[in-house]
Design a protein around this motif. Structure first.
Motif, PDB file in Angstrom:
ATOM      1  N   LYS A 149       0.826  -1.218   0.000  1.00  0.00           N
ATOM      2  CA  LYS A 149       0.000   0.000   0.000  1.00  0.00           C
ATOM      3  C   LYS A 149       0.856   1.262   0.000  1.00  0.00           C
ATOM      4  O   LYS A 149       0.350   2.348  -0.309  1.00  0.00           O
ATOM      5  CB  LYS A 149      -0.923   0.013   1.219  1.00  0.00           C
ATOM      6  N   GLY A 150       2.156   1.147   0.353  1.00  0.00           N
ATOM      7  CA  GLY A 150       2.985   2.334   0.435  1.00  0.00           C
ATOM      8  C   GLY A 150       4.409   2.067   0.021  1.00  0.00           C
ATOM      9  O   GLY A 150       4.900   0.933   0.069  1.00  0.00           O
ATOM     10  N   VAL A 151       5.094   3.164  -0.382  1.00  0.00           N
ATOM     11  CA  VAL A 151       6.479   3.084  -0.832  1.00  0.00           C
ATOM     12  C   VAL A 151       7.257   4.216  -0.153  1.00  0.00           C
ATOM     13  O   VAL A 151       6.805   5.391  -0.145  1.00  0.00           O
ATOM     14  CB  VAL A 151       6.591   3.227  -2.360  1.00  0.00           C
ATOM     15  N   LEU A 152       8.410   3.865   0.430  1.00  0.00           N
ATOM     16  CA  LEU A 152       9.353   4.848   0.974  1.00  0.00           C
ATOM     17  C   LEU A 152      10.623   4.724   0.140  1.00  0.00           C
ATOM     18  O   LEU A 152      11.241   3.653   0.080  1.00  0.00           O
ATOM     19  CB  LEU A 152       9.645   4.566   2.441  1.00  0.00           C
ATOM     20  N   LEU A 153      11.047   5.864  -0.513  1.00  0.00           N
ATOM     21  CA  LEU A 153      12.114   5.813  -1.510  1.00  0.00           C
ATOM     22  C   LEU A 153      13.207   6.810  -1.169  1.00  0.00           C
ATOM     23  O   LEU A 153      12.926   7.957  -0.776  1.00  0.00           O
ATOM     24  CB  LEU A 153      11.521   6.145  -2.892  1.00  0.00           C
ATOM     25  N   PHE A 154      14.484   6.393  -1.315  1.00  0.00           N
ATOM     26  CA  PHE A 154      15.645   7.252  -1.088  1.00  0.00           C
ATOM     27  C   PHE A 154      16.484   7.269  -2.365  1.00  0.00           C
ATOM     28  O   PHE A 154      16.847   6.212  -2.914  1.00  0.00           O
ATOM     29  CB  PHE A 154      16.496   6.749   0.080  1.00  0.00           C
ATOM     30  N   ILE A 155      16.834   8.480  -2.854  1.00  0.00           N
ATOM     31  CA  ILE A 155      17.662   8.623  -4.061  1.00  0.00           C
ATOM     32  C   ILE A 155      18.824   9.530  -3.713  1.00  0.00           C
ATOM     33  O   ILE A 155      18.631  10.709  -3.341  1.00  0.00           O
ATOM     34  CB  ILE A 155      16.861   9.219  -5.234  1.00  0.00           C
ATOM     35  N   GLU A 156      20.038   8.991  -3.797  1.00  0.00           N
ATOM     36  CA  GLU A 156      21.258   9.776  -3.574  1.00  0.00           C
ATOM     37  C   GLU A 156      21.780  10.205  -4.936  1.00  0.00           C
ATOM     38  O   GLU A 156      22.047   9.386  -5.804  1.00  0.00           O
ATOM     39  CB  GLU A 156      22.300   8.937  -2.832  1.00  0.00           C
ATOM     40  N   ARG A 157      21.955  11.561  -5.119  1.00  0.00           N
ATOM     41  CA  ARG A 157      22.320  12.109  -6.427  1.00  0.00           C
ATOM     42  C   ARG A 157      23.286  13.270  -6.262  1.00  0.00           C
ATOM     43  O   ARG A 157      23.455  13.806  -5.145  1.00  0.00           O
ATOM     44  CB  ARG A 157      21.077  12.596  -7.154  1.00  0.00           C
ATOM     45  N   ASP A 158      23.894  13.663  -7.400  1.00  0.00           N
ATOM     46  CA  ASP A 158      24.690  14.893  -7.396  1.00  0.00           C
ATOM     47  C   ASP A 158      23.732  16.067  -7.185  1.00  0.00           C
ATOM     48  O   ASP A 158      22.604  16.066  -7.736  1.00  0.00           O
ATOM     49  CB  ASP A 158      25.454  15.074  -8.695  1.00  0.00           C
TER      50      ASP A 158
END
Length: 507
Positions: free
Chosen positions: A422-431
Motif C-alpha cells: 500500500k505504500g512506498v518509501l524511496l531514497f535517491i542519492e544524487r549529485d
C-alpha cells in the motif's frame, strides 16, 4: 519332350557353328539337320553349341569368267594317189600299180574341233591306152591271158564327217551354305506367378503402403521355388520360398516415406523421382534354373515436400534493452499434411515454438535484451508431421549507441515480498546539480499503468556535492503492479552528474 527348329546364318563356310538357347534344358534327345551333318559340340546350362558340316550349297553367286557352249560342224577332206593297171581280154585286172594305199577314215583335230571323217566317195581320173600283147607269167609260172587294155591316172578318196568342239567354262563362283537344325530335348517347366495387388498406375504419397500379394507354383516334382521382387533397378529381394507342387502365397507390405520404399526399417530403394513411372517386378525361379514370366506393375510417387515459410520485412526498433520489436511471417504445407510447427532460436539458444496448426501467419516478439552486441542470428524453422523442414536465417546487428543526451528515462518494477503493498518509501542519492523527476504507478494486476509525480518530503546533503531525496507515497488498498519511473536531466552536455544510489522499502 520339346522340339525347336533353328536356322543358321547363311555363310560361305560349309562348316558352321550355331549357339542356341533351350529354355529350362534337362537333356538333349536328338539333333537333325536338313543337309549334311550336325552334332552337339557343347552344353552350358541352357546354352547349346551345335556344329554343322558337309551340307549342300544353298545358292551360288557368279563372280567372274565366261562360258562357251559346245559346237559341231561338218568337215570334208580328200586324199589322192596315182594308179595304173591292165586288164585281160576278159576284163579282169591282171596288174595294178599305185602310189600307196588310202584309209577308209581320217582322224580330225583342228582349232579345237575333233572327230572322224569317213570315206564317202572314190573318184578315178585318167585314160585308157593300147597295150602290147605280152604274156605275163604269174608268180607261180601260170601263163596269163594277153593284156587287152591298160589304164593310167589318179585315184581320189573323198571324206566327210561331223566334228565337235567341247564347251569351255572359266566361270568362278562363291557358294553359300545354310543349315536348318531341329533339336528334340527334355525341358524343366518354369514356375508360374500371379500378382493380385497392387493394381497398375497407383500413386503413393507419404506413409502410403505398397501391398504385394499373389500366388506362385511350380508343377515339376521334387524341386524348390524362390519368388523374388524388385523395384526398378534396385537389388532384388526374396518374397517367398517353398517346395514345388505347392501353391505359395505371396504377401509383402512396403512403406513409402522420405522419398524411398521401406520393408519395415530396411531401405529398399534410392530416392524415387516424382512424375516418372516406377516398376514393381515379381518372378519365380526353381532350383533347376527355370524362371517364370516376370509380372510387372507400374506406380508413381509423390514424395513429401518441405513446408513453406516466408518472413515479412523486419523493422527493428528501440534504444534500450526493454524495448521490443516483432518479426512476422507465414507458413504452410503444400501436401496438406495434418499440421505444421513453427519455432525460432536466437544464436545458440534453445528453440521456442510459436505456432502449431494447419498453416497460416505467425509472429514472435524480440526484446533488445535478447540480442548480443554485434551480429545476431535468428533461425525460424517450420516442420511438418513427417519431419520435413524448412528454415530461414535472419541476421541482425545490435550496436551500442553512446550519444550524449540531456535527459533519460529509467523504469523499475518493484516486487513486494508479500506480492502487494500500500505504500512506498524511496531514497535517491544524487549529485546536487542533477535534476531528477520521480514518478510512481501503483495499480492492480492487469490494470493500465497510472503515474503520479512524487515530491521529496526531505532533501539532505550526504557528502561533498551530493544530496539524498526522500519520497513517500501510499494508496488506500494494496496494489501488485508497482512501477517506478526516474527521469534525470541536465542542462549542459558537459555536465557529468549522476544518481549514486536508489533504495527504499514497501509496506
Amino acid at each position: 519332350m520339346t522340339q525347336k527348329v533353328f536356322t543358321s546364318t547363311e555363310s560361305t563356310n560349309q562348316s558352321q557353328t550355331l549357339i542356341v538357347t533351350l529354355p529350362n534344358l534337362v537333356k538333349i534327345n536328338s539333333v537333325k539337320v536338313d543337309t549334311g551333318n550336325a552334332v552337339v559340340k557343347a552344353v552350358n546350362g541352357n546354352e547349346v553349341t551345335l556344329s554343322m558340316s558337309g551340307g549342300a550349297k544353298k545358292r551360288s553367286v557368279w563372280t567372274g569368267g565366261t562360258y562357251t557352249p559346245a559346237d559341231n560342224k561338218t568337215v570334208t577332206d580328200s586324199r589322192s594317189i596315182s594308179a595304173s593297171w591292165a586288164t585281160g581280154s576278159d576284163g579282169v585286172v591282171i596288174r595294178a600299180n599305185t602310189g600307196g594305199s588310202l584309209p577308209d577314215s581320217l582322224s580330225y583335230n583342228s582349232s579345237g574341233y575333233t572327230g572322224t571323217l569317213n570315206r564317202v566317195n572314190t573318184v578315178t581320173t585318167g585314160e585308157y591306152v593300147n597295150a602290147a600283147y605280152n604274156a605275163i607269167m604269174n608268180p607261180v609260172g601260170t601263163k596269163m591271158p594277153y593284156v587287152n587294155l591298160s589304164y593310167s591316172g589318179t585315184q581320189k578318196y573323198e571324206y566327210s564327217g561331223t566334228v565337235t568342239k567341247p564347251a569351255t567354262d572359266t566361270r568362278t563362283y562363291t557358294h553359300y551354305y545354310q543349315y536348318v537344325v531341329t533339336v528334340d530335348y527334355e525341358d524343366n517347366k518354369a514356375p508360374t506367378v500371379t500378382v493380385t495387388s497392387p493394381e497398375n498406375n497407383i500413386t503413393l504419397y507419404e506413409n502410403d503402403t505398397l501391398n504385394v500379394t499373389g500366388t506362385a507354383i511350380d508343377q515339376d516334382p521334387d524341386q524348390s521355388v524362390t519368388v523374388y521382387y524388385q523395384i526398378d533397378d534396385n537389388p532384388k529381394k526374396v518374397l517367398a520360398t517353398n517346395l514345388s507342387q505347392i501353391q505359395i502365397s505371396l504377401s509383402k507390405q512396403l512403406t513409402f516415406k522420405g522419398g524411398k520404399l521401406y520393408d519395415g526399417e530396411t531401405v529398399l530403394t534410392e530416392m524415387l523421382a516424382e512424375g516418372i513411372e516406377h516398376k514393381l517386378k515379381v518372378w519365380a525361379i526353381d532350383n533347376e534354373g527355370a524362371q517364370s514370366t516376370t509380372v510387372e506393375r507400374t506406380f508413381y510417387v509423390v514424395p513429401n515436400r518441405a513446408p513453406l515459410l516466408s518472413v515479412d520485412t523486419i523493422i527493428p526498433g528501440g534504444i534500450i534493452d526493454t524495448d521490443k520489436f516483432k518479426i512476422k511471417g507465414s507458413a504452410g504445407d503444400p501436401d496438406a499434411n495434418a499440421s505444421i510447427k513453427v519455432s525460432y532460436r536466437i544464436n545458440t539458444g534453445n528453440p521456442v515454438q510459436i505456432y502449431n496448426g494447419p498453416g497460416g501467419t505467425w509472429e514472435l516478439e524480440i526484446t533488445l535484451s535478447q540480442l548480443a552486441v554485434g551480429e545476431n542470428t535468428i533461425v525460424v524453422e517450420v516442420i511438418d508431421n513427417y519431419n520435413a523442414k524448412t528454415s530461414k536465417t535472419i541476421k541482425l546487428n545490435k550496436n551500442t549507441v553512446k550519444t550524449p543526451i540531456l535527459q533519460s528515462v529509467a523504469r523499475y518494477k518493484i516486487e513486494p515480498p508479500k506480492g502487494s503493498a500500500k505504500g512506498v518509501l524511496l531514497f535517491i542519492e544524487r549529485d546536487a546539480d542533477l535534476v531528477v523527476k520521480v514518478e510512481l504507478s501503483m495499480t492492480l494486476t492487469g490494470e493500465q499503468e497510472q503515474y503520479i509525480t512524487l515530491t521529496p518530503v526531505n532533501t539532505a546533503p550526504t557528502n561533498s556535492g551530493t544530496v539524498e531525496d526522500t519520497f513517500e507515497h501510499t494508496v488506500s488498498e494494496e496494489k501488485q503492479n508497482i512501477i517506478l519511473k526516474i527521469t534525470p536531466s541536465r542542462t549542459d552536455l558537459s555536465f557529468n552528474h549522476k544518481i549514486h544510489l536508489i533504495s527504499g522499502v514497501v509496506d
